[in-house]
Design a protein around this motif. Structure first.
Motif, mmCIF file in Angstrom:
data_model
loop_
_atom_site.group_PDB
_atom_site.id
_atom_site.type_symbol
_atom_site.label_atom_id
_atom_site.label_comp_id
_atom_site.label_asym_id
_atom_site.label_seq_id
_atom_site.Cartn_x
_atom_site.Cartn_y
_atom_site.Cartn_z
ATOM 1 N N ASP A 136 0.817 -1.207 0.000
ATOM 2 C CA ASP A 136 0.000 0.000 0.000
ATOM 3 C C ASP A 136 0.854 1.261 0.000
ATOM 4 O O ASP A 136 0.377 2.336 -0.365
ATOM 5 N N LEU A 137 2.118 1.121 0.408
ATOM 6 C CA LEU A 137 3.004 2.284 0.513
ATOM 7 C C LEU A 137 4.455 1.831 0.525
ATOM 8 O O LEU A 137 4.787 0.793 1.104
ATOM 9 N N LEU A 138 5.311 2.626 -0.111
ATOM 10 C CA LEU A 138 6.758 2.423 -0.053
ATOM 11 C C LEU A 138 7.385 3.603 0.669
ATOM 12 O O LEU A 138 7.190 4.754 0.271
ATOM 13 N N ILE A 139 8.115 3.316 1.757
ATOM 14 C CA ILE A 139 8.917 4.339 2.435
ATOM 15 C C ILE A 139 10.331 4.177 1.907
ATOM 16 O O ILE A 139 10.959 3.133 2.102
ATOM 17 N N LEU A 140 10.840 5.195 1.231
ATOM 18 C CA LEU A 140 12.055 5.051 0.430
ATOM 19 C C LEU A 140 13.123 6.057 0.835
ATOM 20 O O LEU A 140 12.939 7.267 0.690
ATOM 21 N N ASP A 141 14.243 5.549 1.332
ATOM 22 C CA ASP A 141 15.370 6.412 1.682
ATOM 23 C C ASP A 141 16.114 6.816 0.410
ATOM 24 O O ASP A 141 16.228 6.029 -0.533
ATOM 25 N N VAL A 142 16.623 8.039 0.386
ATOM 26 C CA VAL A 142 17.340 8.517 -0.797
ATOM 27 C C VAL A 142 18.683 7.823 -0.955
ATOM 28 O O VAL A 142 19.030 7.331 -2.035
ATOM 29 N N MET A 143 19.461 7.761 0.121
ATOM 30 C CA MET A 143 20.823 7.235 0.045
ATOM 31 C C MET A 143 20.844 5.743 0.349
ATOM 32 O O MET A 143 20.726 5.327 1.504
ATOM 33 N N MET A 144 20.968 4.926 -0.717
ATOM 34 C CA MET A 144 21.058 3.475 -0.563
ATOM 35 C C MET A 144 22.078 2.919 -1.543
ATOM 36 O O MET A 144 22.315 3.509 -2.601
ATOM 37 N N PRO A 145 22.697 1.782 -1.211
ATOM 38 C CA PRO A 145 23.666 1.172 -2.123
ATOM 39 C C PRO A 145 22.989 0.508 -3.320
ATOM 40 O O PRO A 145 21.793 0.241 -3.306
ATOM 41 N N ASN A 146 23.789 0.247 -4.354
ATOM 42 C CA ASN A 146 23.390 -0.429 -5.594
ATOM 43 C C ASN A 146 22.513 0.447 -6.488
ATOM 44 O O ASN A 146 22.735 0.544 -7.687
ATOM 45 N N ARG A 147 21.511 1.064 -5.899
ATOM 46 C CA ARG A 147 20.610 1.928 -6.658
ATOM 47 C C ARG A 147 20.028 2.918 -5.656
ATOM 48 O O ARG A 147 19.409 2.513 -4.677
ATOM 49 N N ASN A 148 20.240 4.226 -5.867
ATOM 50 C CA ASN A 148 19.739 5.172 -4.869
ATOM 51 C C ASN A 148 18.223 5.327 -4.969
ATOM 52 O O ASN A 148 17.584 4.833 -5.901
ATOM 53 N N GLY A 149 17.661 6.026 -3.991
ATOM 54 C CA GLY A 149 16.212 6.162 -3.933
ATOM 55 C C GLY A 149 15.612 6.841 -5.149
ATOM 56 O O GLY A 149 14.511 6.491 -5.587
ATOM 57 N N PHE A 150 16.322 7.811 -5.718
ATOM 58 C CA PHE A 150 15.815 8.495 -6.909
ATOM 59 C C PHE A 150 15.718 7.532 -8.091
ATOM 60 O O PHE A 150 14.739 7.551 -8.843
ATOM 61 N N ASP A 151 16.737 6.702 -8.262
ATOM 62 C CA ASP A 151 16.715 5.733 -9.362
ATOM 63 C C ASP A 151 15.603 4.710 -9.168
ATOM 64 O O ASP A 151 14.938 4.306 -10.129
#
Length: 232
Positions: free
Chosen positions: A47-62
């Motif tokens: 129902d919802l994704l809580i997404l951090d911007v800074m993450m390894p492999n693929r950042n939150g924006f990508d």
């Protein structure tokens, strides 16, 4: 029970938030990098994704950019405190809202519930005692049963937040809606002094819908007050 995917590479923080959100009545799954977040978001019915911007492999924006190609899953972005650029970029890419880290878990829960209410309300608008299945204004039609928007003959992809904002503006077409009123009715919270999210969502709506057939701006800004949806 709402199902949430929490994507954050801080494993200790994620476990704490999973426990807290579970106690608040949510069903929570976790992902610790961008690839895992995107894979889970597309493979499951959240129902919802809580997404951090800074993450390894693929950042939150990508992750958000690729997710929006295939899904309108509501997204709450977690950004660095004081980093307005991250917040603006996230909203431009289609996030429903953002929250600066660190924040109190109760603030996070309030944002989650506001987003979920907006998503649920998309198909539940009423006019008096009769269900309002659609709103038509000039070349624009909002279909609440299917939660879709068409402009001319073309379908327009929208997030739940954009859909909610547009529904308020359309129902008040020809009248100015103050930013404070629009924030409470569409975003589910009071307007704060430095919150740019409302302006960014309206900007996204303008880009997606374009001008009216006579060339005038579809959603006009009334400086110092709010916005008005123009009647052709």
């Amino acid at each position: 029970m709402a199902s949430i995917l929490l994507a954050d590479d801080d494993i200790e923080l994620s476990r704490m938030l999973v426990d807290y959100l579970t106690e608040e009545g949510f069903n929570v799954d976790a992902a610790y990098d961008g690839d895992m977040a995107l894979s889970k978001a597309l493979a499951n019915e959240y129902d919802l994704l809580i997404l951090d911007v800074m993450m390894p492999n693929r950042n939150g924006f990508d992750v958000l950019r690729e997710l929006r190609v295939q899904s309108l899953l509501p997204v709450l972005m977690l950004t660095a405190r004081g980093d307005d650029v991250d917040s603006i970029v996230g909203l431009e890419l289609g996030a429903d809202d953002y929250l600066a880290k660190p924040s109190h878990p109760r603030v996070l829960v309030a944002r989650i519930r506001a987003i979920l209410r907006r998503a649920e309300a998309q198909g539940e608008l009423h006019c008096g005692k009769e269900r309002l299945d659609q709103i038509a204004m000039d070349d624009l039609v909002m279909h609440f049963g299917s939660r879709t928007v068409t402009c001319g003959d073309d379908p327009v992809s929208m997030t739940s937040t954009e859909f909610s904002l547009l529904s308020v503006l359309l129902r008040e077409a020809g009248n100015v809606v103050s930013k404070a009123d629009l924030s409470e009715r569409a975003l589910g919270r009071k307007l704060s002094r430095y919150d740019r999210s409302l302006d960014m969502h309206v900007s996204n709506l303008r880009k997606k819908l374009g001008p009216l057939s006579d060339g005038q701006e579809r959603i006009k800004t009334v400086r110092g007050v709010g916005y008005i949806y123009s009647r052709n």
